[in-house]
Design a protein around this motif. Sequence first.
Motif, PDB file in Angstrom:
ATOM      1  N   MET A 153       5.347  -0.684  -1.376  1.00  0.00           N
ATOM      2  CA  MET A 153       4.197  -1.010  -0.574  1.00  0.00           C
ATOM      3  C   MET A 153       4.110  -2.102  -1.401  1.00  0.00           C
ATOM      4  N   VAL A 154       3.546  -1.999  -3.084  1.00  0.00           N
ATOM      5  CA  VAL A 154       2.855  -3.300  -3.746  1.00  0.00           C
ATOM      6  C   VAL A 154       4.027  -4.591  -3.363  1.00  0.00           C
ATOM      7  N   GLN A 155       4.855  -4.038  -3.776  1.00  0.00           N
ATOM      8  CA  GLN A 155       5.574  -5.733  -3.842  1.00  0.00           C
ATOM      9  C   GLN A 155       5.557  -6.782  -1.626  1.00  0.00           C
ATOM     10  N   SER A 156       5.184  -5.633  -1.348  1.00  0.00           N
ATOM     11  CA  SER A 156       6.022  -6.271   0.531  1.00  0.00           C
ATOM     12  C   SER A 156       4.024  -6.704   0.721  1.00  0.00           C
ATOM     13  N   GLY A 157       3.185  -5.837   0.048  1.00  0.00           N
ATOM     14  CA  GLY A 157       1.820  -6.337   0.717  1.00  0.00           C
ATOM     15  C   GLY A 157       1.710  -5.181   2.437  1.00  0.00           C
ATOM     16  N   ARG A 158       3.041  -4.664   2.030  1.00  0.00           N
ATOM     17  CA  ARG A 158       2.172  -3.327   3.626  1.00  0.00           C
ATOM     18  C   ARG A 158       1.955  -2.375   3.546  1.00  0.00           C
ATOM     19  N   CYS A 159       0.125  -2.511   3.149  1.00  0.00           N
ATOM     20  CA  CYS A 159      -0.363  -1.730   1.878  1.00  0.00           C
ATOM     21  C   CYS A 159      -0.911  -1.955   3.737  1.00  0.00           C
ATOM     22  N   GLY A 160      -2.074  -1.864   4.290  1.00  0.00           N
ATOM     23  CA  GLY A 160      -3.690  -1.209   4.692  1.00  0.00           C
ATOM     24  C   GLY A 160      -4.392  -1.591   4.105  1.00  0.00           C
ATOM     25  N   PHE A 161      -5.639  -0.807   4.886  1.00  0.00           N
ATOM     26  CA  PHE A 161      -6.841  -1.117   4.019  1.00  0.00           C
ATOM     27  C   PHE A 161      -7.499   0.331   4.506  1.00  0.00           C
ATOM     28  N   ALA A 189      -4.510  -8.743   0.915  1.00  0.00           N
ATOM     29  CA  ALA A 189      -3.417  -8.680   0.048  1.00  0.00           C
ATOM     30  C   ALA A 189      -4.432  -9.069  -1.606  1.00  0.00           C
ATOM     31  N   GLN A 190      -4.892  -9.554  -1.690  1.00  0.00           N
ATOM     32  CA  GLN A 190      -4.752 -10.703  -2.854  1.00  0.00           C
ATOM     33  C   GLN A 190      -5.187  -9.502  -3.698  1.00  0.00           C
ATOM     34  N   ALA A 191      -6.098  -8.533  -3.351  1.00  0.00           N
ATOM     35  CA  ALA A 191      -6.795  -7.298  -3.853  1.00  0.00           C
ATOM     36  C   ALA A 191      -5.520  -6.577  -4.594  1.00  0.00           C
ATOM     37  N   LEU A 192      -4.682  -5.959  -3.359  1.00  0.00           N
ATOM     38  CA  LEU A 192      -3.664  -5.436  -3.678  1.00  0.00           C
ATOM     39  C   LEU A 192      -2.747  -5.769  -4.936  1.00  0.00           C
ATOM     40  N   GLN A 193      -2.693  -6.527  -5.090  1.00  0.00           N
ATOM     41  CA  GLN A 193      -1.823  -7.345  -6.397  1.00  0.00           C
ATOM     42  C   GLN A 193      -2.181  -7.655  -7.853  1.00  0.00           C
ATOM     43  N   HIS A 194      -3.621  -7.842  -7.295  1.00  0.00           N
ATOM     44  CA  HIS A 194      -4.621  -7.576  -8.046  1.00  0.00           C
ATOM     45  C   HIS A 194      -4.817  -6.384  -8.962  1.00  0.00           C
ATOM     46  N   LYS A 195      -5.096  -5.389  -8.330  1.00  0.00           N
ATOM     47  CA  LYS A 195      -4.973  -3.546  -8.633  1.00  0.00           C
ATOM     48  C   LYS A 195      -3.831  -3.371  -9.079  1.00  0.00           C
ATOM     49  N   ALA A 196      -2.473  -4.203  -8.303  1.00  0.00           N
ATOM     50  CA  ALA A 196      -1.837  -3.218  -8.833  1.00  0.00           C
ATOM     51  C   ALA A 196      -1.463  -4.129 -10.414  1.00  0.00           C
ATOM     52  N   TRP A 197      -1.767  -4.887 -11.137  1.00  0.00           N
ATOM     53  CA  TRP A 197      -1.693  -5.756 -12.108  1.00  0.00           C
ATOM     54  C   TRP A 197      -2.111  -5.329 -13.443  1.00  0.00           C
ATOM     55  N   LYS A 198      -3.364  -4.462 -12.650  1.00  0.00           N
ATOM     56  CA  LYS A 198      -4.611  -4.078 -13.912  1.00  0.00           C
ATOM     57  C   LYS A 198      -3.511  -2.231 -14.009  1.00  0.00           C
ATOM     58  N   HIS A 199      -3.296  -1.985 -13.545  1.00  0.00           N
ATOM     59  CA  HIS A 199      -2.399  -0.968 -13.750  1.00  0.00           C
ATOM     60  C   HIS A 199      -1.362  -1.199 -14.405  1.00  0.00           C
ATOM     61  N   LEU A 200      -0.598  -2.205 -14.251  1.00  0.00           N
ATOM     62  CA  LEU A 200       0.812  -2.032 -15.488  1.00  0.00           C
ATOM     63  C   LEU A 200       0.170  -2.861 -16.622  1.00  0.00           C
ATOM     64  N   ARG A 201      -0.630  -2.808 -16.798  1.00  0.00           N
ATOM     65  CA  ARG A 201      -0.960  -3.435 -18.461  1.00  0.00           C
ATOM     66  C   ARG A 201      -1.011  -2.953 -19.154  1.00  0.00           C
TER      67      ARG A 201
END
Length: 201
Positions: A153-161, A189-201
């Motif tokens: 879901m995170v990598q594809s961006g097919r997450c919904g909102f 899509a940008q917000a999803l990647q930002h949130k995912a990056w924060k979780h992975l730090r």
Amino acid sequence: MPPSSPPGFSGTLLAIQTGRVRPLVVGGRKLMSAIGKTTVAGPIEVGVLGLAGDEQADLSVHGGLGKAVYALPSEHLPWWQAQRQAQGVTMFDEALAPGFLGENLSLQGVLEQDLFVGDCLDFGDVVLRVTQPREPCGKFNAVMGYAQAAKDMVQSGRCGFYLAVDQPGRLQAGASFQIIPGQRSVSVAQALQHKAWKHLR
């Protein structure tokens, strides 16, 4: 990434789903979840906390004013079905039913990279405001039937909102809506990647 929607776009509400809290087995543990949604026939009341008859098991991560309604582009369902097939979850090419991913609203014509946090979906009687992308969890993996579903879901961006209800009213499948632009600084899509990056730090 899925193809982009044209600028100045509108869309259609294909289906509406609600769910009740039920047991769900995740990693051998029985949890409570309302991720399984079933289609609603006829009009439904939409209040500031969501759709009439819809429930959330964990209000710390679902529901509330900012996550009152969860919408998913229906264009994503064939892709998700293909992922399940590739993982051997299902041997059949049947379409995933609306609500399978936990979505309240199945939309057509809007995608995450073209929709921005703060944009509104104006149905006329009801106005819903985009607040944030969906962030998948272990319950999502359990429902999809394979361990990499959240990562997909995170990598594809097919997450919904998620949507806040700015103007309560009644919704019915088949309704059309117009996108009312907000500040348009961060796409879903940008917000999803930002949130995912924060979780992975």
